[in-house]
Write a protein that holds these residues in place. Structure first.
Motif, PDB file in Angstrom:
ATOM      1  N   ILE A 109      27.201  26.191 118.093  1.00 21.81           N
ATOM      2  CA  ILE A 109      28.311  25.979 117.806  1.00 21.81           C
ATOM      3  C   ILE A 109      28.444  24.980 116.525  1.00 21.81           C
ATOM      4  O   ILE A 109      28.264  23.982 116.499  1.00 21.81           O
ATOM      5  N   THR A 110      28.927  25.792 115.570  1.00 24.92           N
ATOM      6  CA  THR A 110      29.266  24.880 114.120  1.00 24.92           C
ATOM      7  C   THR A 110      30.072  23.675 114.242  1.00 24.92           C
ATOM      8  O   THR A 110      31.046  23.797 115.277  1.00 24.92           O
ATOM      9  N   ALA A 111      30.154  22.836 113.217  1.00 23.82           N
ATOM     10  CA  ALA A 111      31.249  21.997 113.227  1.00 23.82           C
ATOM     11  C   ALA A 111      32.617  22.494 113.009  1.00 23.82           C
ATOM     12  O   ALA A 111      33.567  21.613 113.528  1.00 23.82           O
TER      13      ALA A 111
ATOM     14  N   HIS B 187      10.901  24.681 122.963  1.00 21.33           N
ATOM     15  CA  HIS B 187      10.827  23.441 121.761  1.00 21.33           C
ATOM     16  C   HIS B 187      11.456  24.091 120.405  1.00 21.33           C
ATOM     17  O   HIS B 187      12.206  23.380 119.904  1.00 21.33           O
ATOM     18  N   ALA B 188      10.929  25.384 120.105  1.00 25.43           N
ATOM     19  CA  ALA B 188      11.292  25.980 118.789  1.00 25.43           C
ATOM     20  C   ALA B 188      12.919  25.993 118.835  1.00 25.43           C
ATOM     21  O   ALA B 188      13.375  25.944 117.631  1.00 25.43           O
ATOM     22  N   MET B 189      13.436  26.630 119.778  1.00 26.11           N
ATOM     23  CA  MET B 189      14.801  26.679 119.903  1.00 26.11           C
ATOM     24  C   MET B 189      15.671  25.193 119.766  1.00 26.11           C
ATOM     25  O   MET B 189      16.624  25.322 118.995  1.00 26.11           O
ATOM     26  N   TYR B 190      15.035  24.429 120.606  1.00 30.60           N
ATOM     27  CA  TYR B 190      15.919  22.818 120.417  1.00 30.60           C
ATOM     28  C   TYR B 190      15.669  22.315 118.911  1.00 30.60           C
ATOM     29  O   TYR B 190      16.581  21.754 118.634  1.00 30.60           O
ATOM     30  N   ALA B 191      14.359  22.767 118.293  1.00 30.44           N
ATOM     31  CA  ALA B 191      14.140  22.130 117.015  1.00 30.44           C
ATOM     32  C   ALA B 191      15.293  22.812 116.178  1.00 30.44           C
ATOM     33  O   ALA B 191      15.730  22.206 115.103  1.00 30.44           O
ATOM     34  N   LEU B 192      15.364  24.075 116.159  1.00 26.22           N
ATOM     35  CA  LEU B 192      16.386  24.828 115.533  1.00 26.22           C
ATOM     36  C   LEU B 192      17.779  24.467 115.589  1.00 26.22           C
ATOM     37  O   LEU B 192      18.436  23.863 114.608  1.00 26.22           O
ATOM     38  N   LYS B 193      18.230  23.899 116.617  1.00 23.85           N
ATOM     39  CA  LYS B 193      19.605  23.621 116.740  1.00 23.85           C
ATOM     40  C   LYS B 193      19.621  22.116 116.240  1.00 23.85           C
ATOM     41  O   LYS B 193      20.857  21.713 115.650  1.00 23.85           O
ATOM     42  N   GLU B 194      18.650  21.403 116.350  1.00 23.50           N
ATOM     43  CA  GLU B 194      18.556  20.098 115.790  1.00 23.50           C
ATOM     44  C   GLU B 194      18.667  19.993 114.394  1.00 23.50           C
ATOM     45  O   GLU B 194      19.446  19.125 113.610  1.00 23.50           O
TER      46      GLU B 194
ATOM     47  N   ASP C 169      21.607  19.557 109.247  1.00 21.95           N
ATOM     48  CA  ASP C 169      21.887  19.941 107.867  1.00 21.95           C
ATOM     49  C   ASP C 169      23.801  19.748 107.583  1.00 21.95           C
ATOM     50  O   ASP C 169      24.136  19.369 106.783  1.00 21.95           O
ATOM     51  N   GLU C 170      24.290  19.853 109.031  1.00 19.74           N
ATOM     52  CA  GLU C 170      25.921  19.792 108.817  1.00 19.74           C
ATOM     53  C   GLU C 170      26.204  18.278 108.553  1.00 19.74           C
ATOM     54  O   GLU C 170      27.096  17.908 108.071  1.00 19.74           O
TER      55      GLU C 170
ATOM     56  N   THR D 205      24.269  15.561 107.517  1.00 19.74           N
ATOM     57  CA  THR D 205      23.636  14.982 106.340  1.00 19.74           C
ATOM     58  C   THR D 205      24.299  15.741 105.146  1.00 19.74           C
ATOM     59  O   THR D 205      24.490  14.825 104.038  1.00 19.74           O
ATOM     60  N   PHE D 206      24.554  16.847 105.042  1.00 20.04           N
ATOM     61  CA  PHE D 206      24.883  17.442 103.815  1.00 20.04           C
ATOM     62  C   PHE D 206      26.232  18.189 103.922  1.00 20.04           C
ATOM     63  O   PHE D 206      26.714  18.615 102.940  1.00 20.04           O
ATOM     64  N   GLY D 207      26.833  18.413 104.795  1.00 24.96           N
ATOM     65  CA  GLY D 207      27.819  19.084 105.152  1.00 24.96           C
ATOM     66  C   GLY D 207      27.732  20.475 105.041  1.00 24.96           C
ATOM     67  O   GLY D 207      28.646  21.122 104.740  1.00 24.96           O
ATOM     68  N   ARG D 208      26.165  20.899 105.419  1.00 27.70           N
ATOM     69  CA  ARG D 208      26.324  22.592 105.134  1.00 27.70           C
ATOM     70  C   ARG D 208      26.148  23.313 106.480  1.00 27.70           C
ATOM     71  O   ARG D 208      25.496  22.878 107.162  1.00 27.70           O
TER      72      ARG D 208
END
Length: 262
Positions: A205-207, A228-235, A240-241, A243-246
């Motif tokens: 769920i995005t910002a 773990h790959a799925m967890y890392a992707l979400k993190e 990105d959101e 830190t960069f608002g992306r």
């Protein structure tokens, strides 16, 4: 399997492209021992270029047909060599359609479209797209892409490419899907995978509250190894959101992780 030696390109020799490709539509038909690729390119003159002939690059392509704006062009209007297709005196804006044959099972270069284990996959970075179709295969030509993949459903039940899934269907023992990537990208970012893979699916769920489908495709034996790959992707998406608002701007995010990929 080995990759081929590549000619060095120096910044001092750079010049802007004479033409741009605004949109690339690929129709990819996968058969047992060959793949037919029909490319429809929306081409426009670069006002800052030098104009003249349009020179596309390709390698190991068996060219079946060439059309401009739906009409076959005379033989003296183009020239094909082992690695270039030259269109003499093209219009300033036109649609170029080419049809080629490639042989993924015989492609041992690890570039373009090739068989790796039981799947067909692509490697286009840095200059592999020219082994898929005639193109301006350079990083400063950005195009949007739409892709239709048609393949035997038994051997290739999963058909993937960049962007959002926009259509799918089945016709007897074959099926097809269409993908649309609305964001202009260089050709080296193009990707296609076809084979027998199992997806692990979750959502992010995005910002702004939009749900993005997350899928990691693996061989069936590895389904229980991607947590773990799925967890890392979400993190990473959350970082990105924050830190960069992306915020991620497509409907789905897909990863293919298989032993056989180079």
């Amino acid at each position: 399997m080995t990759s081929e030696p590549r000619k060095k390109t120096y910044l001092k020799d750079y010049r802007p492209p004479d033409y741009f490709i605004e949109h690339c539509h690929l129709a990819v038909r996968i058969d047992a021992d060959e793949t037919t690729i029909t490319a429809r390119l929306d081409v426009s003159l670069n006002p800052e270029g030098q104009g003249g002939a349009l020179i596309l690059v390709g390698r190991n392509l068996e060219t079946l047909g060439i059309r401009i704006d739906g009409l076959a062009i005379p033989e003296d209007a183009f020239e094909i060599t082992a690695e270039t297709m030259t269109i003499h005196e093209p219009p300033e804006r036109f649609t170029l359609e080419t049809e080629v044959l490639v042989h993924p099972d015989e492609n041992t270069s690890l570039e373009g479209l090739y068989r790796s284990g039981r799947i067909l996959c692509t490697q286009c970075e840095p200059e592999g797209f020219r082994k898929i179709t005639w193109f301006l295969d350079r990083p400063d030509v950005l195009a949007t892409y739409s892709v239709r993949i048609d393949a035997p459903i038994q051997e290739f039940p999963v058909l993937l490419s960049n962007g959002n899934l926009t259509g799918e269907g089945r016709e007897e023992d074959r099926h097809w899907v269409t993908w649309e990537d609305p964001h202009p990208k260089p050709s080296y970012l193009f990707a296609l995978v076809a084979g027998r893979l199992s997806p692990v699916q979750e959502h992010f769920i995005t910002a702004s509250g939009r749900a993005v489908t997350l899928e990691i495709y693996v061989e069936e034996k590895d389904v229980d190894r991607v947590g773990h790959a799925m967890y890392a992707l979400k993190e990473a998406m959350r970082w990105d959101e924050e830190t960069f608002g992306r915020e991620y701007d497509l409907d789905r995010y897909m990863i293919v992780a298989v032993d056989s990929f180079n």
